[in-house]
Design an enzyme around this catalytic site. Structure first.
Site, short mmCIF file in Angstrom:
data_model
loop_
_atom_site.label_atom_id
_atom_site.label_comp_id
_atom_site.label_asym_id
_atom_site.label_seq_id
_atom_site.Cartn_x
_atom_site.Cartn_y
_atom_site.Cartn_z
N CYS A 1 35.86 40.46 44.87
CA CYS A 1 34.42 39.70 45.03
C CYS A 1 34.70 38.45 45.12
CB CYS A 1 32.93 40.46 44.53
SG CYS A 1 32.01 39.53 43.97
N ILE A 2 34.68 37.79 45.95
CA ILE A 2 34.30 36.36 45.80
C ILE A 2 33.75 35.55 44.84
CG2 ILE A 2 32.11 35.91 47.75
CD1 ILE A 2 34.36 33.63 48.62
#
Lengths: 130, 102, 134
Positions: free
Chosen positions: A78-79
């Site tokens: 997840c960024i």
């Protein structure tokens, strides 16, 4: 059956990533498909190639990378969670003006939408965490 | 089967197992993994709660996690089924969905 | 894409750990996928939507106002387990006033929080396709 997996904890501190790995291996052995593994919260720390455990210990990051390449599994970090915790790929490092990157082979950085999409596409969604 | 609930926390540390039991419908499956396996042991402060839950739910425990912690299979509550990772996979396929109690 | 029932299961208090905040971030992103979304607050998760949160003294962002925006994202089903609330000596009055506007009913403001018993919530869980636990 098509599985989507969420891993919410980093390696070593919690068993979550180990359990997820064992589950994925068993599922693949039974002929199921692991469509995507999404790493969230401290789980993003599974995706740094700077992990160097002692020689007599397992290398959880490498296990994920190997599994992904052998079975074409989409490993997504997840960024937003990754940015908080210092996990970078080359593009993101450039964008942030940071002089290096540490994403491990087979992992890619993307948005939370990938988690939701995984839940929609898969027959079963599992969460491993703390 | 309806839902497979996984519990990975010791009942001595968190309320994951008691919450799961309270919020699982009749006919659910409950699988104890990681530190959750301590909830499968007989003769503990939580055994009665688990035995009562077994009237409405099928309870399973992950054998490799029991063994890792030195917990003897002989001391697992009667009626709890001991399974391995492939059994875990089978349960997820047999149930309609999977809910984790972290 | 098909519509599925998504449940976000919240069982941890805010601030002590990041789970509440990062769960909310998933809910907001997930809203764009037009799925049938519900949230459940169980155990210490009920503290996530307590009134009067003030984080000035701990240097962390107070993200509780974001719950009030959920209605605008068409996230309108927030289940609170009665037993969890009572065990903590709380009532609905201790929780934020969370509402949504029903466009099919002349934009009437309706409560998003649904106070339910464990048995009622168990039935809701049983209907879900995907449960994301935090």
């Amino acid at each position: 059956m098509k599985y989507s997996i969420m891993v919410n904890e980093g390696p070593y501190t919690h068993q979550a990533s180990d359990t997820a790995l064992h589950f994925c291996k068993a599922a693949l052995e039974a002929g199921h498909e692991i469509f995507r593994v999404f790493f969230y919260h401290d789980g993003v720390n599974n995706g740094t190639r700077f992990t160097v455990p002692p020689q007599d210990d397992r290398n959880i990051q490498q296990e994920w990378s190997k599994l992904a390449s052998a079975h074409d599994i989409d490993l997504v970090v997840c960024i937003a969670a990754a940015q908080r915790r210092g996990i970078m790929d080359a593009d993101e490092a450039k964008r942030q003006g940071i002089d290096g990157n540490n994403i491990a082979p087979g992992f890619r950085i993307s948005g939370l939408g990938q988690l939701i999409e995984g839940g929609i596409i898969a027959d079963r969604q599992l969460v491993f965490g703390d | 089967m309806s839902t497979l609930h996984t519990v990975n926390k010791s009942p001595f540390e968190r309320d994951s197992l008691s919450s799961c039991i309270r919020l699982a419908v009749k006919g659910s499956a409950i699988l104890l993994i990681e530190d959750g396996v301590f909830g499968a042991m007989a003769g503990t402060d939580h055994s009665d709660m688990v035995q009562a839950a077994m009237k409405d739910a099928s309870v399973y425990v992950l054998g490799p996690d029991l063994a890792a912690r030195g917990m003897s299979e002989d001391r697992v509550i009667d009626g709890i089924q001991i399974i391995d990772y492939s059994g875990f996979v089978n349960l997820t396929a047999e149930c309609n969905n999977v809910q984790s109690w972290l | 894409m098909a519509t599925k029932k998504f449940m976000f299961l919240n069982r941890k208090a805010p601030y002590g750990t990041v789970y509440a905040l990062e769960s909310l971030e998933v809910v907001l992103i997930g809203a764009a996928f037009e799925q049938d979304v519900s949230l459940a607050f169980i155990g210490d998760g009920v503290y996530q939507i307590a009134k009067n949160q003030n984080t000035d003294g701990i240097g962390m962002k107070n993200f509780s106002p974001t719950y009030k925006a959920l209605g605008d994202y068409e996230v309108t089903k927030l289940y609170v387990e009665k037993e969890s609330l009572e065990a903590r000596g709380l009532t609905l009055d201790d929780l934020m006033d969370l509402t949504w506007e029903d466009e099919d009913d002349d934009y009437a403001e309706k409560p998003s929080i649904r106070l339910v018993s464990a048995a009622e919530l168990a039935a809701v869980f049983d209907e879900q396709d995907v449960v994301l636990s935090f």
